[in-house]
Design an enzyme around this catalytic site. Sequence first.
Site, short mmCIF file in Angstrom:
data_model
loop_
_atom_site.label_atom_id
_atom_site.label_comp_id
_atom_site.label_asym_id
_atom_site.label_seq_id
_atom_site.Cartn_x
_atom_site.Cartn_y
_atom_site.Cartn_z
N ASP A 64 0.88 -1.17 0.00
CA ASP A 64 0.00 0.00 0.00
C ASP A 64 0.92 1.22 0.00
O ASP A 64 1.63 1.46 0.98
CB ASP A 64 -0.89 -0.03 1.25
CG ASP A 64 -1.81 1.18 1.32
OD1 ASP A 64 -1.56 2.18 0.60
OD2 ASP A 64 -2.76 1.14 2.12
N TYR A 155 -9.29 15.87 -7.29
CA TYR A 155 -8.45 14.98 -8.10
C TYR A 155 -7.48 15.83 -8.94
O TYR A 155 -6.27 15.57 -8.99
CB TYR A 155 -9.32 14.11 -9.01
CG TYR A 155 -8.51 13.26 -9.96
CD1 TYR A 155 -7.78 12.16 -9.51
CD2 TYR A 155 -8.46 13.55 -11.33
CE1 TYR A 155 -7.02 11.39 -10.37
CE2 TYR A 155 -7.70 12.79 -12.20
CZ TYR A 155 -6.98 11.70 -11.71
OH TYR A 155 -6.22 10.94 -12.58
N ALA A 157 -6.43 18.85 -8.41
CA ALA A 157 -5.43 19.50 -7.55
C ALA A 157 -4.37 18.50 -7.10
O ALA A 157 -3.17 18.83 -7.03
CB ALA A 157 -6.12 20.13 -6.35
N LYS A 159 -3.32 15.99 -8.78
CA LYS A 159 -2.45 15.72 -9.94
C LYS A 159 -1.62 16.95 -10.30
O LYS A 159 -0.51 16.82 -10.83
CB LYS A 159 -3.29 15.24 -11.12
CG LYS A 159 -3.90 13.86 -10.88
CD LYS A 159 -2.79 12.82 -10.68
CE LYS A 159 -3.30 11.40 -10.53
NZ LYS A 159 -2.22 10.41 -10.46
N1 LIG Z 1 -7.71 6.33 -16.34
C1 LIG Z 1 -7.65 7.64 -16.54
O1 LIG Z 1 -8.55 8.25 -17.16
C2 LIG Z 1 -6.48 8.42 -16.03
C3 LIG Z 1 -6.25 9.69 -16.56
C4 LIG Z 1 -5.17 10.44 -16.08
C5 LIG Z 1 -4.35 9.91 -15.10
N2 LIG Z 1 -4.61 8.67 -14.61
C6 LIG Z 1 -3.72 8.16 -13.57
O2 LIG Z 1 -3.11 6.97 -14.02
C7 LIG Z 1 -2.70 6.19 -12.88
C8 LIG Z 1 -3.13 4.76 -13.10
O3 LIG Z 1 -4.54 4.71 -13.07
P1 LIG Z 1 -5.39 3.72 -13.98
O4 LIG Z 1 -6.32 4.56 -14.74
O5 LIG Z 1 -4.52 2.77 -14.67
O6 LIG Z 1 -6.26 3.02 -12.83
P2 LIG Z 1 -6.49 1.52 -12.37
O7 LIG Z 1 -7.53 1.61 -11.31
O8 LIG Z 1 -6.75 0.64 -13.55
O9 LIG Z 1 -5.08 1.11 -11.74
C9 LIG Z 1 -4.64 1.64 -10.52
C10 LIG Z 1 -3.89 0.54 -9.77
O10 LIG Z 1 -3.35 1.13 -8.59
C11 LIG Z 1 -3.57 0.23 -7.50
N3 LIG Z 1 -3.63 0.98 -6.25
C12 LIG Z 1 -4.61 1.81 -5.83
N4 LIG Z 1 -4.34 2.27 -4.61
C13 LIG Z 1 -3.14 1.74 -4.25
C14 LIG Z 1 -2.33 1.84 -3.09
N5 LIG Z 1 -2.71 2.56 -2.03
N6 LIG Z 1 -1.16 1.17 -3.06
C15 LIG Z 1 -0.77 0.40 -4.11
N7 LIG Z 1 -1.52 0.25 -5.24
C16 LIG Z 1 -2.68 0.91 -5.29
C17 LIG Z 1 -4.91 -0.43 -7.82
O11 LIG Z 1 -5.07 -1.66 -7.10
C18 LIG Z 1 -4.80 -0.61 -9.34
O12 LIG Z 1 -4.21 -1.86 -9.67
C19 LIG Z 1 -3.35 6.88 -11.67
O13 LIG Z 1 -2.37 7.65 -11.01
C20 LIG Z 1 -4.40 7.76 -12.28
O14 LIG Z 1 -4.72 8.88 -11.48
C21 LIG Z 1 -5.63 7.90 -15.06
#
Ligand SMILES: NC(=O)c1ccc[n+]([C@@H]2O[C@H](COP(=O)([O-])OP(=O)(O)OC[C@H]3O[C@@H](n4cnc5c(N)ncnc54)[C@H](O)[C@@H]3O)[C@@H](O)[C@H]2O)c1
Length: 252
Positions: A64, A155, A157, A159
């Site tokens: 975590d 969210y 903020a 980022k």
């Molecule tokens: N999907 C979008 O539209 C988008 C857009 C811009 C930025 N992001 C960013 O991309 C990154 C990846 O997100 P995603 O879209 O692939 O989401 P996702 O939910 O598919 O993957 C996120 C992963 O992080 C893990 N996770 C969550 N909390 C955790 C913790 N406390 N410790 C360890 N692991 C943890 C989850 O179990 C999951 O496997 C994030 O930082 C997200 O903010 C996503």
Amino acid sequence: MSTPILAPRREGLRGVITGAGSGIGRSCLELFLAHGARVDAWDRSPEALADLNDRDDVATRVVDVTDPESVAAAAAEATETWNGIDFVVNCAGGFLVGPLAEVSADAVRKLFDLNVLGTTVVTQALLPALVASKGAVVNVASSVALKATVSNSHYAASKAAVAHLTRCWALELGPQGVRVNSVAPGPTMTAIYQSAGMSAEQESTLLRERAATIPLRRVGEPVETARWIARFALEDDWTTGTVLPIDGGMSL
Ligand SMILES: NC(=O)c1ccc[n+]([C@@H]2O[C@H](COP(=O)([O-])OP(=O)(O)OC[C@H]3O[C@@H](n4cnc5c(N)ncnc54)[C@H](O)[C@@H]3O)[C@@H](O)[C@H]2O)c1
């Protein structure tokens, strides 16, 4: 597995990808392995990592990222497992939607713990190894860090904080040879929206509405962001402090 598209700066680069169980982090993992990297895959969900357990080029750790003690232990184990660390990709993150009038203090605190504190403690714990290897940090910000949007201000903020930490750390760590970059993806099809409590219908409405405002008129795929993360982590040796929009023009 994805087809190789980059020329890594060295054979067998070693590093950590957080959030490697799903979405953009999982796509990074697949692309990095296809380029000969060895990856310490971290996620808080053991189920999300279960399919990786039998590979020589992957070590999995249930971590975590909001818990500094377990991060410190995992960082020490990862550094020992691979005899050094060349990159960290801070992909673990969460989303929060809702207007200011409705958002709870607890939800804001948890969001900043995950997106800002998590990125900080993971990078800090791996810093001695990254300095030793003159390695690379890649943070995952968001297009909403670059352009104001309604209904996800906290969210955005969180980022924006990640984007600015990227610039400040690039300045601070450059003299030690550590490069720090970030990507700012637009809306991307992953589990993040439903993990934040949205229904499938709410998710599809949000993504449809966002797509209509994007110059290229679509949302992204995880690999479209993973390719740029791989470039920063594995190949490039000269870029630092970048916040790169990968968003079909959304942040213009
Ligand atoms: N999907 C979008 O539209 C988008 C857009 C811009 C930025 N992001 C960013 O991309 C990154 C990846 O997100 P995603 O879209 O692939 O989401 P996702 O939910 O598919 O993957 C996120 C992963 O992080 C893990 N996770 C969550 N909390 C955790 C913790 N406390 N410790 C360890 N692991 C943890 C989850 O179990 C999951 O496997 C994030 O930082 C997200 O903010 C996503």
